[in-house]
Design an enzyme around this catalytic site. Structure first.
Site, PDB file in Angstrom:
ATOM      1  N   ASN A 196       0.983  -1.078   0.103  1.00  0.00           N
ATOM      2  CA  ASN A 196       0.006   0.020  -0.040  1.00  0.00           C
ATOM      3  C   ASN A 196       0.965   1.261  -0.090  1.00  0.00           C
ATOM      4  O   ASN A 196       1.463   1.608   1.067  1.00  0.00           O
ATOM      5  CB  ASN A 196      -0.865  -0.053   1.377  1.00  0.00           C
ATOM      6  CG  ASN A 196      -1.664   1.190   1.296  1.00  0.00           C
ATOM      7  OD1 ASN A 196      -1.853   2.059   0.469  1.00  0.00           O
ATOM      8  ND2 ASN A 196      -2.474   1.231   2.570  1.00  0.00           N
ATOM      9  N   TRP A 197       1.082   1.795  -1.172  1.00  0.00           N
ATOM     10  CA  TRP A 197       2.059   2.994  -1.448  1.00  0.00           C
ATOM     11  C   TRP A 197       1.522   4.393  -0.695  1.00  0.00           C
ATOM     12  O   TRP A 197       2.083   5.198  -0.574  1.00  0.00           O
ATOM     13  CB  TRP A 197       2.461   3.132  -2.908  1.00  0.00           C
ATOM     14  CG  TRP A 197       3.059   1.874  -3.382  1.00  0.00           C
ATOM     15  CD1 TRP A 197       3.485   0.856  -2.847  1.00  0.00           C
ATOM     16  CD2 TRP A 197       3.334   2.032  -4.631  1.00  0.00           C
ATOM     17  NE1 TRP A 197       4.040   0.101  -3.649  1.00  0.00           N
ATOM     18  CE2 TRP A 197       4.228   0.577  -4.781  1.00  0.00           C
ATOM     19  CE3 TRP A 197       3.523   2.877  -6.077  1.00  0.00           C
ATOM     20  CZ2 TRP A 197       4.716   0.288  -5.918  1.00  0.00           C
ATOM     21  CZ3 TRP A 197       3.993   2.545  -7.205  1.00  0.00           C
ATOM     22  CH2 TRP A 197       4.756   1.196  -7.088  1.00  0.00           C
ATOM     23  N   LYS A 198       0.055   4.343  -0.386  1.00  0.00           N
ATOM     24  CA  LYS A 198      -0.544   5.505   0.197  1.00  0.00           C
ATOM     25  C   LYS A 198      -0.140   6.774  -0.673  1.00  0.00           C
ATOM     26  O   LYS A 198      -0.220   6.589  -1.904  1.00  0.00           O
ATOM     27  CB  LYS A 198       0.044   5.726   1.639  1.00  0.00           C
ATOM     28  CG  LYS A 198      -0.359   4.384   2.597  1.00  0.00           C
ATOM     29  CD  LYS A 198      -0.068   4.566   3.796  1.00  0.00           C
ATOM     30  CE  LYS A 198      -0.389   3.414   4.801  1.00  0.00           C
ATOM     31  NZ  LYS A 198      -0.231   3.208   5.964  1.00  0.00           N
TER      32      LYS A 198
ATOM     33  N   GLU B 203      -7.013   4.928   7.672  1.00  0.00           N
ATOM     34  CA  GLU B 203      -6.760   6.087   7.537  1.00  0.00           C
ATOM     35  C   GLU B 203      -8.092   6.611   6.698  1.00  0.00           C
ATOM     36  O   GLU B 203      -8.307   7.628   6.987  1.00  0.00           O
ATOM     37  CB  GLU B 203      -5.297   6.299   6.526  1.00  0.00           C
ATOM     38  CG  GLU B 203      -4.130   5.992   7.482  1.00  0.00           C
ATOM     39  CD  GLU B 203      -3.053   5.652   6.703  1.00  0.00           C
ATOM     40  OE1 GLU B 203      -2.961   5.578   5.388  1.00  0.00           O
ATOM     41  OE2 GLU B 203      -2.249   5.046   7.406  1.00  0.00           O
TER      42      GLU B 203
ATOM     43  N   GLU C 294      -5.641  -4.653  10.497  1.00  0.00           N
ATOM     44  CA  GLU C 294      -4.769  -3.927  10.939  1.00  0.00           C
ATOM     45  C   GLU C 294      -4.866  -3.272  11.889  1.00  0.00           C
ATOM     46  O   GLU C 294      -5.613  -2.254  12.094  1.00  0.00           O
ATOM     47  CB  GLU C 294      -4.613  -2.872   9.460  1.00  0.00           C
ATOM     48  CG  GLU C 294      -4.640  -3.524   8.126  1.00  0.00           C
ATOM     49  CD  GLU C 294      -3.838  -2.406   7.273  1.00  0.00           C
ATOM     50  OE1 GLU C 294      -2.601  -2.573   6.882  1.00  0.00           O
ATOM     51  OE2 GLU C 294      -4.352  -1.325   7.168  1.00  0.00           O
TER      52      GLU C 294
ATOM     53  N   GLY D 120       2.828  -1.141   4.241  1.00  0.00           N
ATOM     54  CA  GLY D 120       2.954   0.285   4.199  1.00  0.00           C
ATOM     55  C   GLY D 120       4.387   0.453   3.873  1.00  0.00           C
ATOM     56  O   GLY D 120       4.885   0.472   2.749  1.00  0.00           O
ATOM     57  N   GLY D 121       4.866   1.077   4.875  1.00  0.00           N
ATOM     58  CA  GLY D 121       6.292   1.727   4.603  1.00  0.00           C
ATOM     59  C   GLY D 121       7.274   0.890   4.171  1.00  0.00           C
ATOM     60  O   GLY D 121       8.088   1.146   3.129  1.00  0.00           O
TER      61      GLY D 121
ATOM     62  N   HIS E 223      -9.537   1.263   4.832  1.00  0.00           N
ATOM     63  CA  HIS E 223      -8.330   1.380   5.711  1.00  0.00           C
ATOM     64  C   HIS E 223      -8.656   2.316   6.920  1.00  0.00           C
ATOM     65  O   HIS E 223      -9.434   3.140   6.686  1.00  0.00           O
ATOM     66  CB  HIS E 223      -7.351   2.043   4.645  1.00  0.00           C
ATOM     67  CG  HIS E 223      -5.989   1.821   5.276  1.00  0.00           C
ATOM     68  ND1 HIS E 223      -5.628   2.956   6.087  1.00  0.00           N
ATOM     69  CD2 HIS E 223      -4.940   0.938   5.114  1.00  0.00           C
ATOM     70  CE1 HIS E 223      -4.202   2.371   6.433  1.00  0.00           C
ATOM     71  NE2 HIS E 223      -3.742   1.377   5.870  1.00  0.00           N
TER      72      HIS E 223
ATOM     73  N   SER F 223       3.301  -2.064  10.315  1.00  0.00           N
ATOM     74  CA  SER F 223       4.590  -2.104  10.570  1.00  0.00           C
ATOM     75  C   SER F 223       5.461  -3.518  10.542  1.00  0.00           C
ATOM     76  O   SER F 223       6.267  -4.012  11.004  1.00  0.00           O
ATOM     77  CB  SER F 223       5.098  -1.512  11.989  1.00  0.00           C
ATOM     78  OG  SER F 223       4.839  -0.196  12.363  1.00  0.00           O
TER      79      SER F 223
ATOM     80  N   GLY G 142       2.322   2.448  10.909  1.00  0.00           N
ATOM     81  CA  GLY G 142       3.272   3.540  10.741  1.00  0.00           C
ATOM     82  C   GLY G 142       3.886   3.998  11.980  1.00  0.00           C
ATOM     83  O   GLY G 142       4.533   4.794  11.975  1.00  0.00           O
TER      84      GLY G 142
END
Ligand code: PGA
Length: 254
Positions: A8-10, A97, A167, A233-234, A95, A212, A173
């Protein structure tokens, strides 16, 4: 059971950086082919380019969101049919977010799930509790409510396509990760709730861990019986760590 690693490159990477990252991922997978299903989720403007780049590569492309209505006066929104028309075959929905910053409710997320499946797109449905909810030991109630509110009563073809991602919001993150025991406990719980929602088909629904997840903690997370891969993600923003996660998934799970 399928094993999936989804990146997930956000809201990261411009066009050039997105193309470079994807090219590196594709070239890494060419030199070391994997049975793991690999999915990348760039931002909307780069989805069509990404779909064209991976058309022959077996990598799948996901959007990070869609609108629940098929079309209409919804300025700034993107429909499932639009995604389908440019070769997108997966879409992240719900998600944390989106829930936190854009007020998405389970009802809305459930409608997005239905809209996607109607277009033949696989929804990656995200659920998970906040730190405050975990601290007061409400995590199972929260996740059960999310699953039932968004997924109960869907057409049965939804359950045949669905992917779920657990999640824990406190791990996204933040560098904090659920322990393998916490992940397995919740994934097993999600599986049992999915059975009550979807019936026996739920045993085939992949449940990904997100929060994470990195090469350092992935081996023990991916070794859990009910963890069928990761929503990353990251660590998906660098080809090296993303490919390493694919490799770990391959060795631990496949
Ligand atoms: P993270 O993000 O790996 O950076 O914690 C996971 C996600 O939000 O999907």
């Amino acid at each position: 059971m399928r094993t999936i690693i989804a990146g997930n490159w956000k809201m990261h990477k411009d066009r050039r950086a997105a193309a470079d990252l994807l090219a590196e991922v594709v070239s890494g997978l060419r030199s070391s082919p994997s049975r793991v299903e690999v999915i990348v989720a760039p931002a909307f403007p780069f989805l069509e380019m990404a779909a064209a780049m991976v058309a022959e590569e077996g990598v799948r492309v996901a959007a990070q969101n869609c609108h629940q209505e098929p079309q209409g006066a919804y300025t700034g929104e993107v429909s499932a049919a639009m995604l389908h028309s440019i070769g997108v075959d997966h879409c992240i929905v719900g998600h944390s977010e989106r829930r936190q910053y854009y007020g998405e409710s389970d009802d809305v997320v459930g409608r997005k799930v239905a809209a996607l499946v109607a277009q033949g797109i696989t929804p990656i449905y995200c659920c998970g509790e906040s730190l405050e909810e975990r601290d007061r030991e409400a995590q199972f109630d929260v996740v059960a409510t999310q699953l039932h509110a968004a997924l109960a009563g869907q057409d049965h073809q939804v359950y045949g396509r669905l992917v779920v991602a657990y999640e824990p919001v406190w791990a996204i993150g933040t560098g904090r990760t659920a322990t393998a025991a916490q992940a397995q406990e919740m994934h097993a719980f999600i599986r049992s709730e999915l059975v009550t929602v979807a019936g026996e088909e739920a045993h085939d629904i992949p449940i990904l861990y997100g929060g994470s997840c990195k090469p350092e903690n992935a081996p023990e997370l991916f070794a859990c019986t009910d963890v069928n891969g990761g929503l990353i993600g990251g660590a998906s923003l660098e080809a090296s760590s993303f490919l390493e996660l694919v490799r770990i998934a391959e060795t631990v799970m496949a």
